[in-house]
Design a protein around this motif. Sequence first.
Motif, mmCIF file in Angstrom:
data_model
loop_
_atom_site.group_PDB
_atom_site.id
_atom_site.type_symbol
_atom_site.label_atom_id
_atom_site.label_comp_id
_atom_site.label_asym_id
_atom_site.label_seq_id
_atom_site.Cartn_x
_atom_site.Cartn_y
_atom_site.Cartn_z
ATOM 1 N N LYS A 27 0.845 -1.203 0.000
ATOM 2 C CA LYS A 27 0.000 0.000 0.000
ATOM 3 C C LYS A 27 0.882 1.256 0.000
ATOM 4 O O LYS A 27 0.636 2.206 -0.741
ATOM 5 C CB LYS A 27 -0.893 0.011 1.246
ATOM 6 C CG LYS A 27 -1.976 -1.047 1.254
ATOM 7 C CD LYS A 27 -3.160 -0.599 0.439
ATOM 8 C CE LYS A 27 -4.344 -1.528 0.571
ATOM 9 N NZ LYS A 27 -5.469 -1.119 -0.263
ATOM 10 N N PRO A 33 -4.659 3.755 -0.700
ATOM 11 C CA PRO A 33 -5.325 3.881 0.605
ATOM 12 C C PRO A 33 -5.443 2.525 1.298
ATOM 13 O O PRO A 33 -5.616 1.500 0.631
ATOM 14 C CB PRO A 33 -6.712 4.417 0.229
ATOM 15 C CG PRO A 33 -6.918 3.983 -1.179
ATOM 16 C CD PRO A 33 -5.571 3.973 -1.833
ATOM 17 N N THR A 35 -7.500 -0.057 2.960
ATOM 18 C CA THR A 35 -8.935 -0.267 2.778
ATOM 19 C C THR A 35 -9.543 -1.246 3.781
ATOM 20 O O THR A 35 -10.720 -1.557 3.699
ATOM 21 C CB THR A 35 -9.202 -0.763 1.345
ATOM 22 O OG1 THR A 35 -8.172 -1.683 0.961
ATOM 23 C CG2 THR A 35 -9.198 0.395 0.367
ATOM 24 N N ASP A 42 -9.085 -7.990 3.837
ATOM 25 C CA ASP A 42 -9.193 -7.267 2.570
ATOM 26 C C ASP A 42 -9.215 -8.233 1.375
ATOM 27 O O ASP A 42 -8.893 -9.408 1.510
ATOM 28 C CB ASP A 42 -8.027 -6.282 2.429
ATOM 29 C CG ASP A 42 -8.444 -5.032 1.656
ATOM 30 O OD1 ASP A 42 -9.552 -5.029 1.087
ATOM 31 O OD2 ASP A 42 -7.652 -4.068 1.622
ATOM 32 N N SER A 45 -8.276 -5.591 -5.166
ATOM 33 C CA SER A 45 -9.137 -4.590 -5.802
ATOM 34 C C SER A 45 -8.238 -3.642 -6.590
ATOM 35 O O SER A 45 -7.012 -3.832 -6.650
ATOM 36 C CB SER A 45 -9.920 -3.812 -4.740
ATOM 37 O OG SER A 45 -9.074 -2.881 -4.090
ATOM 38 N N THR A 48 -5.844 -2.457 -4.076
ATOM 39 C CA THR A 48 -5.198 -3.470 -3.220
ATOM 40 C C THR A 48 -4.571 -4.518 -4.138
ATOM 41 O O THR A 48 -5.279 -5.306 -4.760
ATOM 42 C CB THR A 48 -6.225 -4.138 -2.277
ATOM 43 O OG1 THR A 48 -6.831 -3.126 -1.476
ATOM 44 C CG2 THR A 48 -5.555 -5.154 -1.372
ATOM 45 N N ASP A 265 -11.495 6.552 -4.993
ATOM 46 C CA ASP A 265 -11.975 5.851 -3.813
ATOM 47 C C ASP A 265 -11.907 4.355 -4.037
ATOM 48 O O ASP A 265 -11.683 3.893 -5.131
ATOM 49 C CB ASP A 265 -13.428 6.237 -3.535
ATOM 50 C CG ASP A 265 -13.528 7.706 -3.235
ATOM 51 O OD1 ASP A 265 -14.584 8.262 -3.518
ATOM 52 O OD2 ASP A 265 -12.528 8.272 -2.754
ATOM 53 N N ARG A 266 -12.223 3.622 -3.001
ATOM 54 C CA ARG A 266 -12.184 2.157 -3.148
ATOM 55 C C ARG A 266 -13.055 1.740 -4.317
ATOM 56 O O ARG A 266 -14.180 2.175 -4.474
ATOM 57 C CB ARG A 266 -12.720 1.519 -1.865
ATOM 58 C CG ARG A 266 -12.522 0.039 -1.927
ATOM 59 C CD ARG A 266 -12.814 -0.606 -0.636
ATOM 60 N NE ARG A 266 -12.463 -2.007 -0.764
ATOM 61 C CZ ARG A 266 -12.658 -2.859 0.204
ATOM 62 N NH1 ARG A 266 -13.132 -2.490 1.333
ATOM 63 N NH2 ARG A 266 -12.320 -4.107 0.026
#
Length: 270
Positions: A27, A33, A35, A42, A45, A48, A265-266
């Motif tokens: 990260k 970020p 997450t 987690d 993504s 990630t 954002d995520r």
Amino acid sequence: MATGKKKGLLFDSTRCIGCGACYLACKERNRLPVTAEDPLADELSAVTYTVVQNRRGRFVRRLCMHCEDPTCASVCPVGALEKTPLGPVVYHPDRCIGCRYCMVACPFGVPRYEWRSRTPRVRKCDLCYDRVAAGLPTACAAVCPTGATRFGDRDELIEEARARIRAEPDRYHPHIYGLEEVGGTSVLLIADVAPENLGYRTDLSAEPLPLLTWNVLKKIPNFVLVGGVLLGGLWWITNRRIAVARAEREALGTNRQTEEGQPSDREEQV
Ligand code: SF4
Ligand code: SF4
């Protein structure tokens, strides 16, 4: 600078304590970020690139395997994914047309997409390409407190894995995952159980998937393939350009500054 030998990672599940240091180092290195409060909760993504999972008390990492002959690169119509001589499979966002064939083709289900971004990119681990090219280990291997994630020359890591299995046959399942799967990968895994118990696919051929794909494709008439690829490519290029142009116009209109290279954002999962 790194020597010309192919690099890789050896992940030894028996040494992993699930601390999540590798998750956090990834990260930080990629300026992503955090997450999940619990690194073990987690999922992969667009923000990630590696996770650590608890599989009935055993810890296992998940990340791009950096295949020796990557299907993601072979299906990309514009060369946006590239297997580098040092081992990392890297992504060129400036070439990407957003067709997402790579995501469908990856046998490990790794690449993610920035679905909510106005100028979306494919996201995945790049095996810290800049660090590796500078002769440094990946960020995840550099912080691992137990040596569960080890960076080195792929050849040496294979020898190391063999030596560990030979020295402690009761401790290890006698298979090095990634030695042969899909023609070999730069990320190797050893554990005390078979890889399917850790959620890894074991239905994969030892032949590189691009070769298998080609063996099927060569039987299809060329005009069907070329026509399909051209039409599909034109459609994606046109749509992506329209989307990017619209996003840029809106960004200018609202005077919003979107920081280049920073993820939004995520993102949604695939
Ligand atoms: S694991 Fe998937 S994304 Fe990574 S190199 Fe292999 S095919 Fe490409
Ligand atoms: S840093 Fe090492 S020990 Fe910690 S979770 Fe990652 S691989 Fe396991």
